[in-house]
Design an enzyme around this catalytic site. Sequence first.
Site, mmCIF file in Angstrom:
data_model
loop_
_atom_site.group_PDB
_atom_site.id
_atom_site.type_symbol
_atom_site.label_atom_id
_atom_site.label_comp_id
_atom_site.label_asym_id
_atom_site.label_seq_id
_atom_site.Cartn_x
_atom_site.Cartn_y
_atom_site.Cartn_z
ATOM 1 N N CYS A 1 17.171 -57.574 21.631
ATOM 2 C CA CYS A 1 18.498 -57.860 22.172
ATOM 3 C C CYS A 1 19.142 -56.602 22.769
ATOM 4 C CB CYS A 1 19.372 -58.498 21.100
ATOM 5 S SG CYS A 1 20.778 -59.425 21.778
ATOM 6 N N ARG B 1 27.413 -67.499 27.087
ATOM 7 C CA ARG B 1 26.379 -66.964 26.212
ATOM 8 C C ARG B 1 25.222 -67.951 26.129
ATOM 9 N NH1 ARG B 1 27.614 -62.455 23.743
ATOM 10 N NH2 ARG B 1 25.827 -62.598 22.362
ATOM 11 N N HIS C 1 15.900 -63.229 17.864
ATOM 12 C CA HIS C 1 16.275 -62.838 16.508
ATOM 13 C C HIS C 1 15.590 -63.791 15.531
ATOM 14 C CE1 HIS C 1 19.384 -60.138 18.010
ATOM 15 N NE2 HIS C 1 19.792 -61.099 18.819
#
Length: 247
Positions: A93, A126, A189
């Site tokens: 990220c 997002r 993640h």
Amino acid sequence: MKLTIGHLYPDMLNLYGDHGNIRCMEKRLAWRGIQAETKQFLAGEKIDFSRLDVVLLGGGADREQELVCRYLKKQVQEFRDYVEDGGVVLAVCGGYQLLGNYYKTERTTIEGLGILDIDTECGKERLTGNIVLRSPLFVNPIVGFENHGGRTFIGNYPPLGTVVWGHGNCDSSGEEGILYKNVIGTYLHGPLLPKNPEVCDYLLEAALKRKYGGVQKLQRLTDELEHEANRYIVNLQNRRISKCLIL
């Protein structure tokens, strides 16, 4: 045999529990009788890349990412030399974005390290949710969770994988992550490695080969729980696709 893992700035870059990637590497080495030493480098500490076999650069908020970049800029040539010499890096990220040229947010442009010729720009929304990838490097799908506002453009670099479900680098390319030498950059993640043991072993084998030479093949593990966790995400997304088709 022994591998030394460098965890860079866990005090600033650990939004999504990416330290779990460290634990995964340590355990998978220990189960095979290989020693693992993890060194944490906190904000402002000097990093001796020559003594590291694996580097983890995790994710953080924009402010922390900007501060970390300032610290790493002081050692950018050493970091670049490590990468070019085949040093193993997992950048997640914010860490993934930091390796590039810049990250353009709504308010400012955060200069990156320029180790990879990639660019990131902030999108309007997002990109979040479970994600499933396919990669020719691995038998099983790669699964994880993404939550990023940036859209990363990787040019001619090969991606980590092709998106089966989810968004990926920029929600339009159909690709996620990047591969360069022994570097994996990704938005996944979860943390990434416990659900994707093949990816973990890929990194560890690369580190062992670089350090000890020859063909380093790790002893095979059963990985029943790991594969069950992987299949859960894949099956969950398959059910959602089937539901959408019925509707």
